[in-house]
Write a protein that holds these residues in place. Structure first.
Motif, short mmCIF file in Angstrom:
data_model
loop_
_atom_site.label_atom_id
_atom_site.label_comp_id
_atom_site.label_asym_id
_atom_site.label_seq_id
_atom_site.Cartn_x
_atom_site.Cartn_y
_atom_site.Cartn_z
N ASP A 1 0.81 -1.22 0.00
CA ASP A 1 0.00 0.00 0.00
C ASP A 1 0.85 1.27 0.00
N ASN A 2 2.07 1.20 0.57
CA ASN A 2 2.87 2.42 0.63
C ASN A 2 4.08 2.39 -0.29
N ASN B 1 4.22 10.64 -7.11
CA ASN B 1 3.46 9.61 -6.40
C ASN B 1 4.23 9.10 -5.17
N ARG C 1 3.86 11.66 -2.42
CA ARG C 1 2.53 11.59 -1.80
C ARG C 1 2.44 10.39 -0.85
N ALA C 2 3.04 9.26 -1.25
CA ALA C 2 3.01 8.07 -0.40
C ALA C 2 3.84 8.27 0.87
N THR D 1 4.58 11.03 2.40
CA THR D 1 4.04 12.06 3.30
C THR D 1 2.59 11.79 3.69
N SER D 2 2.09 10.59 3.41
CA SER D 2 0.67 10.31 3.63
C SER D 2 0.25 10.39 5.09
N LEU D 3 1.19 10.19 6.01
CA LEU D 3 0.86 10.17 7.44
C LEU D 3 1.22 11.47 8.14
#
Length: 425
Positions: free
Chosen positions: A181-182, A354, A357-358, A360-362
């Motif tokens: 997922d990451n 992309n 974004r992955a 820094t998603s948290l």
């Protein structure tokens, strides 16, 4: 009652409710128990089966949880029964006890406890999902405890197997920080993952039809492009432990033992199967064949290639992954051992966006990812992760938890400076 006391009561009630559900529903398995309760309920070791009835005593709770006189915390609860002779605690009426547990703050515990989530879902208590709880809990067979228990009797057999164990790093699936997922994968990488998943689900069919040539992958690409990260993520995705081997480390031992150690490592992989055998720095094989005149080293390389020929994902459940930063160094003898070559290119602008974004998603991050992706030409995925880490440290140094465009610029400049220093060495 204090918050600590409330928390203790909920923890004890979760144990008693889980035992009651497991005793009432025979379909409950050890994988339906949250990790924190597996040892308390007697699940341990590589071959442990779920045993009923589950009996919860004060002595057990004191030994496993450090809680002395557990019934004293639950004495006023109308749903708890206590057998003074055996010092055993149990639930009197399950459904009302579950409703009480939800009302008193047990919702989060149920969401991470498949046994309780299954009971709640079946009995229309709240809006809990058994499948969601399973995903959060993880399988017992994915745990470090299970993998170590499976390894223990193998390495206890001989000093040779103990030496082989010391030469590899073993990861249990639930240790993996990376998940699919990451990660940001190319289409070719995703196609390979899909093929592995299909083969895993159809191993019996492939075996019956003698289709054995599958499951030997060569990951090729520059450093930092995600070869190791994808191998680790596959371990978690496929629920298989990963055995990491670094050829340079093996061959740095006494040369006379190198061939034997390679043989033992492959034997260990076959006995731990299903598993992933990840051979990093595979180009070391090519370097040895080209530059080393030592006969022992040549025997070691030939032993490695022979073992690769013999290992099979379909036959014995070993998924072999070799990784190299220098594919041009590999000769035909090495290339033909692999049935699939997976390329890991430097990320293009779209991929860099992309990846950002992955990564820094948290965190809260105020920046234009597309603009940053345009400015980071030549950055690998590892570079981008390090850049974001530097940006986070910049924000924390300024007593902020929000990452700004200025923080990203600080991280970017740090990485560009690293590249300059490296190119001048």
């Amino acid at each position: 009652m204090s918050d600590d006391a409330d928390s203790m009561v909920l923890d004890l009630m979760e144990i008693l409710l889980t035992a009651a559900v497991a005793n009432e529903y025979p379909e409950i398995s050890k994988n339906d128990l949250p990790q924190k309760l597996r040892k308390i309920t007697g699940v341990s070791g590589a071959a442990s089966e779920f045993k009923r009835p589950l009996v919860i005593s004060e002595g057990l709770l004191e030994r496993e949880m450090g809680v002395s006189g557990a019934y004293g915390h639950l004495r006023t609860n109308p749903f708890v029964d206590y057998d003074e002779f055996g010092q055993r605690l149990s639930i009197t009426t399950l459904a009302p006890a579950m409703q009480w547990f939800v009302k008193k703050g047990g919702k989060k515990s149920i969401e991470q406890n498949p046994a309780l989530a299954q009971y709640a879902e079946k009995n229309n208590i709240g809006t809990f999902s058994y499948q969601d709880a399973l995903k959060k809990t993880g399988r017992f067979e994915d745990s470090v405890e299970y993998i170590e228990a499976k390894i223990a009797p193998i390495v206890a057999e001989s000093e040779e197997m103990r030496n082989a164990r010391d030469l590899i790093i073993i990861y249990a699936p639930d240790e993996m920080e990376f998940s699919m997922d990451n990660l940001v994968c190319t289409r070719g990488q995703m196609d390979t993952i899909k093929k592995i998943d299909v083969a895993l689900k159809n191993r019996d069919f492939l075996r019956d039809h003698r289709i054995y040539e599958f499951g030997k992958l060569l990951f090729v690409g520059p450093p930092g492009t995600g070869k190791t990260s994808l191998a680790l993520a596959l371990s978690r995705e496929l629920h298989m432990p990963l055995l990491e081997v670094r050829l340079a480390m093996i061959t740095s031992q006494y040369l006379g033992e190198t061939s034997k150690n390679i043989d033992r490592i492959f034997e260990l992989a076959r006995r731990l199967a299903p598993c992933i055998l990840f051979i990093d720095e595979f180009d070391f094989v090519a370097k040895s064949r080209l530059t080393d005149d030592n006969a022992a080293m040549k025997r070691a390389v030939n032993m490695l290639l022979k073992n690769i020929d013999m290992v099979s994902f379909v036959k014995n459940g070993v998924l072999l992954i070799g990784a190299t930063n220098h594919p041009a160094l590999l000769d035909e003898a090495a290339w033909r051992r692999f049935d699939d070559v997976v390329e890991f290119p430097m990320p293009d602008q779209v991929m860099r966006g992309n990846i950002l974004r992955a990564v820094t998603s948290l965190i809260e991050c105020e920046c234009d990812f597309d603009s940053v992706a345009e400015e980071t030409e030549g950055f690998s995925g590892a570079d981008l992760r390090m850049m974001v880490k530097e940006a986070i440290m910049s924000a924390l140094t300024d007593n902020r938890h929000k990452v700004t465009a200025e923080d990203i610029e600080v991280g970017m400049q740090n990485l560009k400076n690293r590249h300059i220093i490296r190119s001048n060495i």
